[in-house]
Design an enzyme around this catalytic site. Structure first.
Site, short mmCIF file in Angstrom:
data_model
loop_
_atom_site.label_atom_id
_atom_site.label_comp_id
_atom_site.label_asym_id
_atom_site.label_seq_id
_atom_site.Cartn_x
_atom_site.Cartn_y
_atom_site.Cartn_z
CG HIS A 136 19.18 -14.07 19.63
ND1 HIS A 136 18.76 -12.89 19.11
CD2 HIS A 136 18.45 -14.27 20.75
CE1 HIS A 136 17.81 -12.38 19.87
NE2 HIS A 136 17.62 -13.21 20.89
CG HIS B 236 21.29 -10.69 22.43
ND1 HIS B 236 21.20 -12.05 22.33
CD2 HIS B 236 20.26 -10.29 23.24
CE1 HIS B 236 20.18 -12.48 23.06
NE2 HIS B 236 19.60 -11.43 23.62
CB CYS C 158 6.88 -12.64 33.17
SG CYS C 158 7.82 -13.49 31.87
CB CYS D 264 9.15 -9.73 31.23
SG CYS D 264 8.16 -10.33 29.89
CB CYS E 253 4.40 -14.05 30.20
SG CYS E 253 5.21 -12.63 29.42
CG HIS F 127 8.54 -14.43 27.41
ND1 HIS F 127 8.53 -13.27 28.13
CD2 HIS F 127 9.68 -14.43 26.69
CE1 HIS F 127 9.63 -12.59 27.88
NE2 HIS F 127 10.35 -13.26 27.01
CE LYS G 238 12.32 -9.85 21.55
NZ LYS G 238 12.28 -9.75 22.99
CE LYS H 290 18.15 -21.25 24.11
NZ LYS H 290 18.72 -22.36 23.45
N1 MSP Z 1 18.74 -7.56 30.65
C1 MSP Z 1 17.73 -6.82 30.02
C2 MSP Z 1 18.22 -5.42 29.70
C3 MSP Z 1 18.71 -4.65 30.88
S1 MSP Z 1 19.32 -3.10 30.39
C4 MSP Z 1 19.51 -2.27 31.78
C5 MSP Z 1 17.31 -7.50 28.73
N2 MSP Z 1 18.19 -8.35 28.20
S2 MSP Z 1 17.98 -9.15 26.83
O1 MSP Z 1 19.07 -10.09 26.77
O2 MSP Z 1 16.68 -9.69 26.76
O3 MSP Z 1 18.22 -8.12 25.72
C6 MSP Z 1 17.18 -7.32 25.20
C7 MSP Z 1 17.74 -6.42 24.13
O4 MSP Z 1 18.46 -7.20 23.16
C8 MSP Z 1 16.68 -5.70 23.32
O5 MSP Z 1 16.23 -4.54 23.94
C9 MSP Z 1 17.46 -5.41 22.07
O6 MSP Z 1 18.36 -4.38 22.30
C10 MSP Z 1 18.22 -6.71 21.87
N3 MSP Z 1 17.40 -7.68 21.18
C11 MSP Z 1 16.99 -8.90 21.64
N4 MSP Z 1 16.22 -9.49 20.69
C12 MSP Z 1 16.13 -8.68 19.62
C13 MSP Z 1 15.53 -8.77 18.37
N5 MSP Z 1 14.84 -9.82 18.01
N6 MSP Z 1 15.71 -7.74 17.51
C14 MSP Z 1 16.44 -6.65 17.82
N7 MSP Z 1 17.02 -6.52 19.00
C15 MSP Z 1 16.86 -7.50 19.93
O7 MSP Z 1 16.24 -7.20 28.25
#
Ligand code: MSP
Length: 688
Positions: free
Chosen positions: A19, A22, A127, A130, A145, A148, A296, A299
Site C-alpha cells: 500500500h 510501503h 504478536c 508485529c 496487541c 493491532h 496509521k 492493511k
Molecule cells: N518486515 C518488517 C521490516 C523488516 S526490516 C529489516 C516490516 N514490514 S512492513 O511491511 O510492515 O513494513 C513496515 C514499513 O513500511 C514501515 O516501517 C514504513 O517504512 C512502511 N510503512 C508501512 N505503513 C506505513 C504508513 N502508514 N506510513 C508510512 N510508512 C509506512 O515491518
C-alpha cells in the site's frame, strides 16, 4: 577513496498487498539515490521482502496455496507496485534467497562463537503481526496487541536467547558518541530512554514456527524473523555469503525506517552487530506514518490506500511530488485524495507545468523556437532577483535533501518558480512583443524565464524524473537531467547555442477534482465490499486451520477488512442511487449472456461457488461467485445469467475469477437473486 552512498528501506512483509505506506519509504530512498547520483556519488539502493514467520505461514494457509507460491506472488506485487512508480532499486533481497539464509546463519554462528547466544525457555505473549514479544499484565488471560488490537499468541517453548541485557552500556555509548546515529532527535531520545530503562535478553528462535531459517546445528528451531530480516542489510551486500561482493565498498549505509519499527533498528540491530564485531550502520533515519482517517494506514486496520485506485487516477510524478512535499519527513501526515488533487493542481499544473508551457510557447512564438540568451538591459535588477531566487533554491535543495527535508527542499524550488512567474507577469511579454522598440526587454524576460526553468528542471529531477526529462527535452537541452549535476551548471552557461525548443506538451494538465473524487468513491465502495467478502470467508478458514495446527496459538482472523460500505438507504428502503455516469462510462462495462455449465463449492470458503460458464467464446470461463449460502451448485447448473465479461481477473482463495455475474441484492442480508432472461438468448450476446 571515492565517496559512496548506501541506502536501504525496510524489507516488506509478504502477508498482505503493498500500500501507499510501503511505496512512501521506497520512494524516499529512490529520490535520495537519484539526488546522490546526480551529484556523481556512486550509490546503492537496497529494498526487498521479508518472507518468513508465523503470519506469513498463516496468510498462505488462508489463501489456500503453497507457501512459496504465495510469497512469490506477493513479492511480485511489491515489485510491480514499485516499478509502476519508477523506483529503480539496485538489488531486491528476499529472505528466502539461499545466499541470505547462509548469511543469517553465519551471523548466528559468529554471535554464538562470541558467547552471546544461550538456550533457555520462553514463556510469554507474541504478536504475529508485529513479530514481537509483548509485555502483558499478569492477570490478563486474553491480551490484545496494543498496535493491532489482535489476540496475542501464548508461547511456552524452548528458545535460544541473545544476551541483549549485556549490550546496554555499549548501546548507550554508541548513541552518546554518535548523536546523528538516530535521527530525528525525538526518536533518539525515545531510544535512549528505552535502553536506559534496562534490557532483557531477547528470544531469537522458535520451535513452533516452521517457515523460517533453521538454527545452525539445531534445525528443530527456526531463527526469529527479526534477526533474520535485519541481517538483510549486510547479507545483500555479500556479508556471510559469496553471492555478492559489495560489502567493503558500501557498508555502512543509512537505514530508512518508519517509526513503527524503530526499536528493532535502533536497539536490536546495532546490538547484534556490536556483539558480532561488525560495523554498525551510519545512521537510522526515522519517518512518520501516513494516516488515513486519523489512524496509521495499514492493511490490518483496513484503511490502507489502495494502489490500484491511486495509480489509476494519478501519474507516478504526481504521487511522488505529493508524498515528498506533503509529509515533513519524521512527522505523520494524513493522506486524502482531495489534498493530492489540490497539490497537483496548484503546484504542478499551475506551478511548474504552467511556467514551462508559457515560457516555451513564448520562445516559439516570439523567437522562432530559438531560446534567447540572457541579457540584462533595463530589467537587469529584476532579472538578478530571479536569478538569486533560483540560486537560493539550488542551495536549499542541496542542504535539505541531505537532511531528508524534501518538503522544505521542494518549497524552496517552488518559491523560485513563483518568482520567475511573477517576473513574467509583471513585465507582460505579450505586450512587449507588440512593440519593436522593446525587443531587448522581451528578450531579457524570456531569456531569464528560460534559464530559470532550465535550472529548476535540474533541481526537481530526483523527485519528478519523468516530468524533468519531458521538460528538459522541450527546452531543447541535450543529455539526461538526472545525470547533470546542478552545481556544474552555472546561470546561463553551458547552453547549446544551436538549441531549439521541442514540441510543447503540457507536463501536468489540471485534474477535474469532482469527477475524480466521485469515481474514487465508487471504486472504494466496490473494493470494500469485495474485501469484506474475502475477509468473511478467510476468517472462517483461518480459525479452522489455526486451532487445528497451532497448539500454542489462539485462533484469530488473518485479515481485518473495513466493513462493507452499505449505500445510504433512501426513504423508500431501497438503496440510494449511485452518482450519475455518462453513456461513455457505461459502455466500458461489457455485459454478456452466459450459461452455467458446471458449479461446485470451494473448500473452506462457505460463501463461494466456483462456476464454469459458457460465454460463446469456444471454451468455458471460470468465475467465482459469493452466492453459495443462497444457491446450491445443482440448482444453478444450466441457468442463463449475465456476466461482466471485461472485469480484470482476480484471485479469490487462490482461484482465478474471470468475470462477475449479476444478481439483485435483496433485504438486509443482501440475498443474491440471479439476473436472467424470460426469452431464449444466445450465449455471448452483449447487453446494452
Ligand atoms: N518486515 C518488517 C521490516 C523488516 S526490516 C529489516 C516490516 N514490514 S512492513 O511491511 O510492515 O513494513 C513496515 C514499513 O513500511 C514501515 O516501517 C514504513 O517504512 C512502511 N510503512 C508501512 N505503513 C506505513 C504508513 N502508514 N506510513 C508510512 N510508512 C509506512 O515491518
Amino acid at each position: 577513496m571515492k565517496e559512496t552512498f548506501y541506502v536501504t528501506t525496510p524489507i516488506y512483509y509478504v502477508n498482505a498487498r503493498p500500500h501507499l505506506g510501503h511505496v512512501y519509504t521506497t520512494l524516499v530512498a529512490d529520490t535520495l539515490v537519484r539526488f546522490k547520483r546526480q551529484r556523481g556519488v556512486a550509490s546503492f539502493f537496497l529494498t526487498g521482502t521479508d518472507e518468513h514467520g508465523i503470519n506469513i505461514e498463516r496468510a498462505a494457509e488462508a489463501s489456500g496455496i503453497p507457501i512459496k507460491q504465495h510469497v512469490d506472488q506477493i513479492a511480485q506485487q511489491f515489485k510491480d507496485a514499485f516499478a509502476h512508480i519508477g523506483i529503480e532499486y539496485g538489488r531486491w533481497v528476499r529472505t528466502t534467497d539461499p545466499y541470505h539464509e547462509q548469511g543469517v546463519q553465519k551471523l548466528w554462528s559468529v554471535l554464538q562463537d562470541h558467547g552471546y547466544i544461550y538456550k533457555g525457555e520462553y514463556h510469554g505473549w507474541f504478536c504475529g503481526y508485529c513479530n514481537e514479544f509483548k509485555e502483558v499484565e499478569d492477570d490478563d488471560t486474553e491480551p490484545l496487541c496494543p498496535v493491532h488490537d489482535k489476540p496475542l499468541d501464548r508461547i511456552a517453548e524452548e528458545s535460544y536467547f541473545f544476551k541483549l541485557s549485556e549490550m546496554q552500556d555499549r548501546l548507550l555509548e554508541l548513541y552518546r558518541s554518535r548523536p546523528d546515529f538516530i535521527q530525528p532527535e525525538t526518536r533518539r531520545n525515545e531510544v535512549i530512554s528505552f535502553v536506559s530503562g534496562g534490557l532483557k535478553d531477547l528470544s531469537i528462535s522458535r520451535v513452533s514456527v516452521k517457515w523460517g531459517i533453521p538454527v545452525p546445528g539445531d534445525p528443530a528451531h527456526t531463527i526469529y524473523v527479526w534477526f533474520d530480516a535485519l541481517a538483510n542489510y549486510i547479507t545483500a551486500l555479500g556479508w556471510g555469503n559469496s553471492q555478492y561482493n559489495d560489502f567493503e565498498r558500501y557498508w555502512p549505509g543509512i537505514h530508512l525506517v518508519g517509526k513503527d519499527i524503530l526499536r528493532f533498528h535502533a536497539v536490536y540491530w546495532p546490538a547484534f552487530l556490536l556483539a558480532a564485531g561488525v560495523e554498525v550502520p551510519s545512521s537510522i533515519r526515522v519517518h512518520g506514518m501516513w494516516l488515513s482517517g486519523g489512524r496509521k494506514m495499514s492493511k490490518t486496520l483496513g484503511n490502507a490506500i489502495d494502489l490500484s485506485v491511486l495509480y489509476r487516477h494519478f501519474t507516478p510524478d504526481m504521487i511522488r511530488y505529493f508524498v515528498l512535499r506533503e509529509m515533513a519527513f519524521g512527522h505523520d501526515g494524513d493522506f486524502t485524495y482531495e489534498a493530492l488533487i489540490d497539490r497537483v493542481n496548484s503546484d504542478l499544473a499551475d506551478g511548474i507545468g504552467n511556467l514551462a508551457s508559457r515560457t516555451l510557447t513564448m520562445v516559439r512564438n516570439y523567437f522562432d523556437g530559438v531560446p534567447p540568451t540572457v541579457s540584462g538591459g533595463r530589467l537587469e535588477e529584476e532579472a538578478a532577483q530571479v536569478r538569486a531566487a533560483v540560486e537560493q533554491a539550488k542551495a536549499g535543495v542541496d542542504q535539505e535533501f541531505d537532511g531528508l527535508n524534501f518538503s522544505r527542499a521542494l518549497e524552496s524550488v517552488w518559491a523560485a518558480i513563483a518568482r520567475i512567474d511573477k517576473f513574467i507577469s509583471d513585465n507582460q511579454p505579450w505586450k512587449l512583443a507588440k512593440d519593436p522598440a522593446r525587443r531587448s526587454d522581451l528578450e531579457a524576460v524570456i531569456a531569464t524565464a528560460y534559464e530559470g526553468l532550465r535550472q529548476v528542471v535540474l533541481l526537481v529531477a530526483p523527485a519528478l524524473p519523468n516530468a524533468a526529462r519531458e521538460i528538459w527535452g522541450q527546452l531543447g537541452c541535450s543529455g539526461d537531467p538526472l545525470e547533470i549535476n546542478p552545481a556544474g551548471v552555472a546561470w546561463g552557461q553551458g547552453r547549446d547555442p544551436q538549441a531549439r525548443i521541442g514540441q510543447i506538451t503540457g507536463a501536468f494538465p489540471k485534474l477535474p477534482k469532482d469527477k475524480i473524487m466521485s469515481e474514487i468513491e465508487k471504486e472504494k465502495a466496490a473494493a470494500a465490499e469485495t474485501t469484506a467478502q474475502e475477509a468473511a470467508s478467510e476468517q472462517k478458514s483461518v480459525k479452522e486451520t489455526a486451532s487445528a495446527q497451532e497448539e500454542v496459538s489462539q485462533a484469530r482472523p488473518a485479515t481485518d477488512a473495513a466493513p462493507a460500505a452499505t449505500p445510504e438507504p433512501a426513504v423508500t428502503g431501497t438503496p440510494a442511487l449511485a452518482p450519475t455516469i455518462t453513456i461513455d462510462d457505461f459502455v466500458k462495462v461489457d455485459l454478456r449472456v452466459a450459461t452455467i455449465l458446471a458449479a461446485e463449492r470451494v473448500p473452506k470458503a462457505d460463501k463461494l461457488l466456483k462456476l464454469q460458464v459458457d460465454l460463446g467464446e469456444g471454451q468455458p470461463r471460470q468465475i467465482l461467485a459469493g452466492i453459495a449460502q443462497f444457491y446450491s451448485p445443482e440448482e444453478i447448473i444450466g441457468r442463463k445469467i449475465i456476466v461482466v465479461a471485461n472485469l480484470a481477473p482476480r484471485k479469490l482463495r487462490g482461484l482465478e475469477s474471470n468475470g462477475m455475474l449479476l444478481a439483485a441484492s435483496i433485504g438486509e442480508e443482501g440475498k443474491p437473486v440471479l439476473a436472467t432472461f424470460a426469452e431464449d438468448v444466445p450465449n455471448g450476446a452483449r447487453l446494452k
